[in-house]
Design an enzyme around this catalytic site. Structure first.
Site, short mmCIF file in Angstrom:
data_model
loop_
_atom_site.label_atom_id
_atom_site.label_comp_id
_atom_site.label_asym_id
_atom_site.label_seq_id
_atom_site.Cartn_x
_atom_site.Cartn_y
_atom_site.Cartn_z
N TYR A 95 26.35 -11.17 18.74
CA TYR A 95 25.48 -10.55 19.73
C TYR A 95 26.42 -10.25 20.96
O TYR A 95 27.61 -10.82 21.04
CB TYR A 95 24.76 -11.89 20.42
CG TYR A 95 23.61 -11.51 21.50
CD1 TYR A 95 22.79 -10.32 21.03
CD2 TYR A 95 23.80 -12.07 22.62
CE1 TYR A 95 21.76 -10.08 22.04
CE2 TYR A 95 22.86 -11.68 23.59
CZ TYR A 95 21.94 -10.80 23.23
OH TYR A 95 20.81 -10.38 24.07
N SER A 185 26.63 -14.87 13.09
CA SER A 185 25.93 -15.25 14.23
C SER A 185 24.68 -14.33 14.23
O SER A 185 23.97 -14.32 13.32
CB SER A 185 26.72 -15.25 15.60
OG SER A 185 25.91 -15.88 16.51
N GLN A 186 24.45 -13.51 15.22
CA GLN A 186 23.42 -12.51 15.18
C GLN A 186 23.53 -11.76 13.98
O GLN A 186 22.52 -11.53 13.37
CB GLN A 186 23.50 -11.56 16.27
CG GLN A 186 22.62 -10.56 16.44
CD GLN A 186 23.04 -9.34 17.29
OE1 GLN A 186 22.28 -9.05 18.24
NE2 GLN A 186 24.27 -8.70 17.30
N ASP A 270 28.45 -26.73 16.49
CA ASP A 270 28.18 -25.51 17.02
C ASP A 270 27.14 -25.62 18.01
O ASP A 270 25.97 -25.91 17.33
CB ASP A 270 27.77 -24.45 15.83
CG ASP A 270 27.61 -23.23 16.16
OD1 ASP A 270 27.49 -22.84 17.61
OD2 ASP A 270 27.73 -22.39 15.34
N HIS A 299 31.00 -22.50 17.31
CA HIS A 299 30.64 -21.29 17.05
C HIS A 299 31.82 -20.29 16.77
O HIS A 299 32.20 -19.57 17.66
CB HIS A 299 29.54 -20.70 18.27
CG HIS A 299 29.06 -19.66 17.84
ND1 HIS A 299 27.74 -19.72 16.92
CD2 HIS A 299 28.74 -18.32 18.18
CE1 HIS A 299 27.13 -18.54 16.85
NE2 HIS A 299 28.00 -17.83 17.71
#
Length: 319
Positions: A95, A185-186, A270, A299
């Site tokens: 993101y 992630s995203q 995370d 993360h």
């Protein structure tokens, strides 16, 4: 491994929250995919210069969900036998990020792979966003159209990802039977949802994936879902509408559609893509799967995750 870590992992392996899927989720996606099937990509591909002599890089543009032209890098090793078709990995970024520079993907060219690295619309790359909206939004992008599944930003980026796989499979240098979809992630969330909805990829790699168990995430995580929380602070009466929309894009509700071999990673510390959210989706996936657990990782995607992903692709694609 300590007993405390073992207990934490054991609890996560049993974590099965109730699905949040609406009764028409299958019909929604079947209709969405049918409407996109014949949409032309109207793509362009132009060779570009890089500092790396042993790699070819092409600037690519294609039309995704709407008329938005999505930008990507298509990377090939320079030394390739005439007519040889290569395994290919399609990569989505985290993101606020972007596809970056072509040389960011040199490791794949050195392995003898093709790469298609794609911008996510409207974020930190070269790609804009023509998605229409009827309602205001909070900071960031993910609350655009959040009151309606058919107008939602998640729908647009999901279909952009599906069309990226379509473009990659159509290239003459790509072996359409050896395509990996991956991201972190995203990007990991997009890899999983694309694996659920597209028949193009044959394997998937999802590092610390987002878009999982989003009802839990909106309440607890520090991810992009805080934008939805901000939206609901402003419009508290729209809570049910927001949760209903998100449910159509929640991988926890689409996990049963994933049928390909899968590598996932999770960090137990995370706060963004929290372990509960990842396991809520992972535990429902019934395909050949493996999860790499990092007890002290926040993360991040580090060297060990990258190494395991490369080894996974090599072993599955037999090259």
């Amino acid at each position: 491994m300590s007993d405390a870590i073992k207990r934490r992992i054991a609890d996560l392996e049993k974590y099965m929250p109730a699905p949040t899927a609406e009764p028409d989720i299958a019909d929604f996606w079947d209709k969405t995919l049918r409407s996109a099937k014949d949409k032309p990509l109207n793509a362009t591909r132009v060779l570009t210069e890089t500092p790396l002599r042993d790699m070819l890089a092409y600037q690519v543009e294609y039309e995704g969900y709407d008329r938005t032209r999505i930008h990507g890098w298509y990377i090939l090793p320079k030394r390739r036998t005439a007519g040889e078709q290569l395994p290919c990995t399609v990569i989505f970024h985290g993101y606020t990020g972007s596809r970056g520079y072509p040389e960011d993907y040199a490791q794949y060219a050195m392995m003898g792979m093709a790469v298609f690295a794609v911008d996510v619309r409207g974020q930190g790359g070269d790609t804009g966003n023509l998605l229409e909206q009827r309602h205001g939004m909070t900071r960031g992008w993910m609350t655009q159209g959040i009151l309606d599944k058919d107008e939602c930003y998640y729908k647009a980026i999901t279909m952009d990802a599906v069309k990226a796989l379509e473009w990659a499979a159509a290239q003459e240098e790509t072996d359409a039977g050896r395509i990996c979809v991956q991201g972190g992630s995203q990007g990991g969330g997009l890899a999983l949802i694309a694996a659920a909805l597209s028949d193009v990829p044959s394997i998937a790699v999802a590092h610390i994936p987002n878009m999982c168990h989003m009802d839990f995430g909106i309440l607890n995580s520090s991810s992009s879902l805080t934008e939805a929380a901000d939206f609901l602070n402003r419009f508290p009466e729209r809570l049910d509408d927001v949760l209903r929309t998100l449910s159509y894009f929640d991988i926890m509700n689409l996990a049963g559609r994933i049928r390909i071999p899968l590598l996932v990673s999770v960090g137990l510390k995370d706060p963004v893509t929290m372990p509960e959210t990842i396991y809520a989706a992972y535990n429902r996936i019934e395909s050949d799967k493996r999860i790499e657990v990092y007890p002290f990782l926040g993360h991040a995607v580090g060297g060990d995750q990258n190494r395991k992903a490369l080894e996974f692709m090599q072993s599955r694609f037999n090259f």
